[in-house]
Write a protein that holds these residues in place. Sequence first.
Motif, mmCIF file in Angstrom:
data_model
loop_
_atom_site.group_PDB
_atom_site.id
_atom_site.type_symbol
_atom_site.label_atom_id
_atom_site.label_comp_id
_atom_site.label_asym_id
_atom_site.label_seq_id
_atom_site.Cartn_x
_atom_site.Cartn_y
_atom_site.Cartn_z
ATOM 1 N N LEU A 81 0.877 -1.168 0.000
ATOM 2 C CA LEU A 81 0.000 0.000 0.000
ATOM 3 C C LEU A 81 0.911 1.214 0.000
ATOM 4 C CD1 LEU A 81 -3.069 -0.203 0.186
ATOM 5 C CD2 LEU A 81 -2.904 0.432 2.577
ATOM 6 N N ASP A 82 0.876 2.007 -1.048
ATOM 7 C CA ASP A 82 1.775 3.154 -1.066
ATOM 8 C C ASP A 82 0.973 4.424 -0.821
ATOM 9 O OD1 ASP A 82 0.536 3.906 -3.385
ATOM 10 O OD2 ASP A 82 1.873 2.703 -4.620
ATOM 11 N N PRO A 83 1.642 5.562 -0.816
ATOM 12 C CA PRO A 83 0.922 6.801 -0.529
ATOM 13 C C PRO A 83 -0.262 7.071 -1.460
ATOM 14 C CG PRO A 83 3.260 7.149 -0.292
ATOM 15 C CD PRO A 83 3.091 5.759 -0.842
ATOM 16 N N SER A 84 -0.289 6.413 -2.656
ATOM 17 C CA SER A 84 -1.434 6.663 -3.534
ATOM 18 C C SER A 84 -2.719 6.043 -2.959
ATOM 19 C CB SER A 84 -1.172 6.097 -4.927
ATOM 20 O OG SER A 84 -1.188 4.693 -4.871
ATOM 21 N N ALA A 85 -2.586 5.330 -1.828
ATOM 22 C CA ALA A 85 -3.762 4.772 -1.159
ATOM 23 C C ALA A 85 -4.602 5.850 -0.487
ATOM 24 C CB ALA A 85 -3.321 3.756 -0.106
ATOM 25 N N GLY A 86 -4.145 7.070 -0.550
ATOM 26 C CA GLY A 86 -4.907 8.108 0.139
ATOM 27 C C GLY A 86 -4.752 9.454 -0.526
ATOM 28 N N VAL A 87 -5.185 10.467 0.202
ATOM 29 C CA VAL A 87 -5.094 11.842 -0.278
ATOM 30 C C VAL A 87 -3.951 12.511 0.474
ATOM 31 C CG1 VAL A 87 -6.301 14.063 -0.326
ATOM 32 C CG2 VAL A 87 -7.554 11.947 -0.809
ATOM 33 N N ALA A 88 -3.025 13.099 -0.267
ATOM 34 C CA ALA A 88 -1.877 13.725 0.385
ATOM 35 C C ALA A 88 -2.273 15.078 0.967
ATOM 36 C CB ALA A 88 -0.750 13.905 -0.620
ATOM 37 N N VAL A 89 -1.849 15.305 2.193
ATOM 38 C CA VAL A 89 -2.049 16.588 2.845
ATOM 39 C C VAL A 89 -0.660 17.189 3.037
ATOM 40 C CG1 VAL A 89 -2.701 17.631 5.050
ATOM 41 C CG2 VAL A 89 -4.173 15.902 4.015
ATOM 42 N N THR A 90 -0.488 18.442 2.649
ATOM 43 C CA THR A 90 0.864 19.013 2.734
ATOM 44 C C THR A 90 1.019 19.992 3.890
ATOM 45 O OG1 THR A 90 0.182 20.650 1.123
ATOM 46 C CG2 THR A 90 1.419 18.757 0.285
ATOM 47 N N SER A 91 -0.100 20.508 4.389
ATOM 48 C CA SER A 91 0.039 21.436 5.522
ATOM 49 C C SER A 91 -1.237 21.447 6.346
ATOM 50 C CB SER A 91 0.350 22.843 5.026
ATOM 51 O OG SER A 91 -0.783 23.387 4.387
ATOM 52 N N ARG A 92 -1.103 22.060 7.513
ATOM 53 C CA ARG A 92 -2.258 22.246 8.391
ATOM 54 C C ARG A 92 -2.519 23.738 8.507
ATOM 55 N NH1 ARG A 92 -0.907 18.021 13.275
ATOM 56 N NH2 ARG A 92 -0.977 16.174 11.941
ATOM 57 N N ILE A 93 -3.789 24.102 8.442
ATOM 58 C CA ILE A 93 -4.118 25.524 8.645
ATOM 59 C C ILE A 93 -5.221 25.638 9.681
ATOM 60 C CG2 ILE A 93 -3.454 26.338 6.349
ATOM 61 C CD1 ILE A 93 -6.447 26.299 5.596
ATOM 62 N N CYS A 94 -5.297 26.820 10.284
ATOM 63 C CA CYS A 94 -6.403 27.103 11.198
ATOM 64 C C CYS A 94 -7.122 28.340 10.671
ATOM 65 C CB CYS A 94 -5.851 27.343 12.600
ATOM 66 S SG CYS A 94 -7.151 27.473 13.822
ATOM 67 N N LEU A 95 -8.431 28.236 10.484
ATOM 68 C CA LEU A 95 -9.227 29.358 9.966
ATOM 69 C C LEU A 95 -10.041 29.974 11.088
ATOM 70 C CD1 LEU A 95 -10.875 28.142 6.626
ATOM 71 C CD2 LEU A 95 -8.797 29.498 6.922
ATOM 72 N N ASP A 96 -10.074 31.304 11.146
ATOM 73 C CA ASP A 96 -10.975 31.930 12.120
ATOM 74 C C ASP A 96 -12.365 32.097 11.497
ATOM 75 O OD1 ASP A 96 -10.941 34.180 10.537
ATOM 76 O OD2 ASP A 96 -9.819 35.428 11.940
ATOM 77 N N ARG B 221 3.315 16.924 6.384
ATOM 78 C CA ARG B 221 2.803 16.043 5.324
ATOM 79 C C ARG B 221 2.151 14.824 5.957
ATOM 80 N NH1 ARG B 221 4.784 17.590 0.501
ATOM 81 N NH2 ARG B 221 4.057 15.699 -0.503
ATOM 82 N N SER B 222 1.049 14.403 5.401
ATOM 83 C CA SER B 222 0.459 13.138 5.841
ATOM 84 C C SER B 222 -0.418 12.592 4.714
ATOM 85 C CB SER B 222 -0.354 13.328 7.119
ATOM 86 O OG SER B 222 -1.348 14.298 6.930
ATOM 87 N N ILE B 223 -0.772 11.308 4.856
ATOM 88 C CA ILE B 223 -1.627 10.670 3.860
ATOM 89 C C ILE B 223 -2.914 10.269 4.573
ATOM 90 C CG2 ILE B 223 -1.898 8.694 2.279
ATOM 91 C CD1 ILE B 223 0.319 10.558 1.418
ATOM 92 N N ASN B 224 -3.996 10.699 3.981
ATOM 93 C CA ASN B 224 -5.283 10.440 4.607
ATOM 94 C C ASN B 224 -6.037 9.418 3.767
ATOM 95 O OD1 ASN B 224 -7.012 11.093 6.688
ATOM 96 N ND2 ASN B 224 -8.267 12.284 5.297
ATOM 97 N N SER B 225 -6.345 8.286 4.376
ATOM 98 C CA SER B 225 -6.951 7.210 3.596
ATOM 99 C C SER B 225 -8.382 6.931 4.057
ATOM 100 C CB SER B 225 -6.054 5.959 3.715
ATOM 101 O OG SER B 225 -6.428 5.021 2.736
ATOM 102 N N ALA B 226 -8.890 5.756 3.720
ATOM 103 C CA ALA B 226 -10.262 5.399 4.092
ATOM 104 C C ALA B 226 -10.227 4.009 4.732
ATOM 105 C CB ALA B 226 -11.155 5.374 2.856
ATOM 106 N N TRP B 227 -11.165 3.772 5.634
ATOM 107 C CA TRP B 227 -11.184 2.512 6.384
ATOM 108 C C TRP B 227 -11.158 1.312 5.442
ATOM 109 C CZ3 TRP B 227 -14.229 -1.789 7.618
ATOM 110 C CH2 TRP B 227 -13.924 -2.396 8.823
ATOM 111 N N ASP B 228 -11.961 1.369 4.415
ATOM 112 C CA ASP B 228 -12.084 0.238 3.488
ATOM 113 C C ASP B 228 -10.773 -0.032 2.740
ATOM 114 O OD1 ASP B 228 -13.924 -1.701 2.634
ATOM 115 O OD2 ASP B 228 -13.991 -0.756 0.655
ATOM 116 N N ARG B 229 -9.973 1.006 2.563
ATOM 117 C CA ARG B 229 -8.708 0.881 1.827
ATOM 118 C C ARG B 229 -7.702 0.035 2.624
ATOM 119 N NH1 ARG B 229 -5.812 0.285 -1.843
ATOM 120 N NH2 ARG B 229 -4.928 1.788 -3.276
ATOM 121 N N ILE B 230 -7.890 -0.007 3.944
ATOM 122 C CA ILE B 230 -7.020 -0.823 4.794
ATOM 123 C C ILE B 230 -7.663 -2.196 4.997
ATOM 124 C CG2 ILE B 230 -5.775 -0.928 7.003
ATOM 125 C CD1 ILE B 230 -5.138 1.653 5.424
#
Length: 401
Positions: free
Chosen positions: A63-78, A90-99
């Motif tokens: 399972l490589d990073p293409s298993a999810g959606v790449a996130v490159t940063s975190r922001i906080c909005l007011d 950086r992180s990879i956000n996947s789905a339960w079924d993908r695992i």
Amino acid sequence: MARQRALIVGGSVGGLFAAQLLRAEGWDVAVFERSGGALADRGASIGTRQELFDILRSIGIALDPSAGVAVTSRICLDREGTIIGELAVRSINSAWDRIYRPLRDALPDECYRAAMRVERIEQDGDSVTAVLADGARERGALLIAADGINSTIRALLAPDVMPRYAGYVAWRGVIEESEMSADEHALLFGRMCFALPEGELLLALGMPGRDADTRPGHRRYYWIWFRPADEARALPALCTDASGRCHGSSIPPPLVRPEVIRELQEDAKARFAPPLAAIIRRTRLPYPHGIFDVEAPRLTFGRALLLGDSAFVARPHVGAGITKAALDAKGLVEALAAEPDLAAALLRYDRERRAFGSALVARSRHLGAYLEAEAKQRGATERLPETVLREYGTAGKIDGR
Ligand SMILES: Cc1cc2nc3c(=O)[nH]c(=O)nc-3n(C[C@H](O)[C@H](O)[C@H](O)COP(=O)(O)OP(=O)(O)OC[C@H]3O[C@@H](n4cnc5c(N)ncnc54)[C@H](O)[C@@H]3O)c2cc1C
């Protein structure tokens, strides 16, 4: 030498990781899953960690990073939509079924018994027996309770350990990527977005779409909003349907009352930046569920042991439930390999995985403490954006601290 047999109660991710890793070490495994069909996609986004990819690879699931959606940063909005904090993570956000799906597909059907509920267990010096709801009996050398937060086996072996309500709920929802405007997409999709109204927290990010589709345009945008709700009144009220039936500490999404959703949408408009409030308004079936802690003071009972959510449930702020289940299974297999004596191996499993689980629960409690319903009385309802962006979730290794 005859192969040893492990009985595994629960055929979700924890049970499947244990089954795969034990088979690789020469064990015969039988997984008993009470649900009859494929386990339902929880529709939830799953934060991944390197340890999870490593364990999947060790059992032959690439399972490589293409298993999810790449996130490159975190922001906080007011509330006005101004970015009041930003951190490159950086992180990879996947789905339960993908695992879950590749784990299930990799296990031969003869090892997986669906629609089989384990009701109780019996033990003697040489073996452990699982007694199924239809009266059938299955014998093995080891029994692994991977039967989740409301574990039947834990209730039998450690009846005092109960899920403890944290004082707040998570509202969850998704919209299709194609339903986002170009401006919303540009601002939000590749980032993990936080909003921090007083005493509450919203987190929103991209995730795979239907059937774990990761093609641009076919993905989803997911949000989770933590809100205090006292156990006596607010939680049951949220989980009560239009007929007046209370479903406990969660409720099937189609049964959430329209007036509860309207109030949620109005609160979103009052608290969040317009793009976030608009996404919540467009979400078809948002639903709430209570947040609970589980912490077992002991993980092994003769030849039976607790693994995954049956042992410890950490609040979602650490985004670690699946990785912890995988690491528990890996820890078990390593303990069995290191100690020729089963009792010594289980002692080691108990020591190592209990320390890890307790630390993870403590960390998730720390991250969620200001959301608790009583936090207002303690005056602890504020979190600084930079702290949340740094501390939250799934970046880096889990060390439980
Ligand atoms: C909405 C949601 C979002 C989540 N998001 C994340 C996330 O972002 N990241 C993350 O890492 N984790 C996340 N988690 C947590 C993660 O899904 C769990 O930690 C993980 O599924 C635990 O796996 P488990 O196998 O221990 O338990 P479960 O997945 O709960 O599975 C237990 C299984 O045991 C079966 N069972 C129960 N009793 C019996 C019985 N008596 N006999 C036979 N079978 C039985 C059940 O049917 C079930 O299939 C989320 C969970 C939910 C609900």
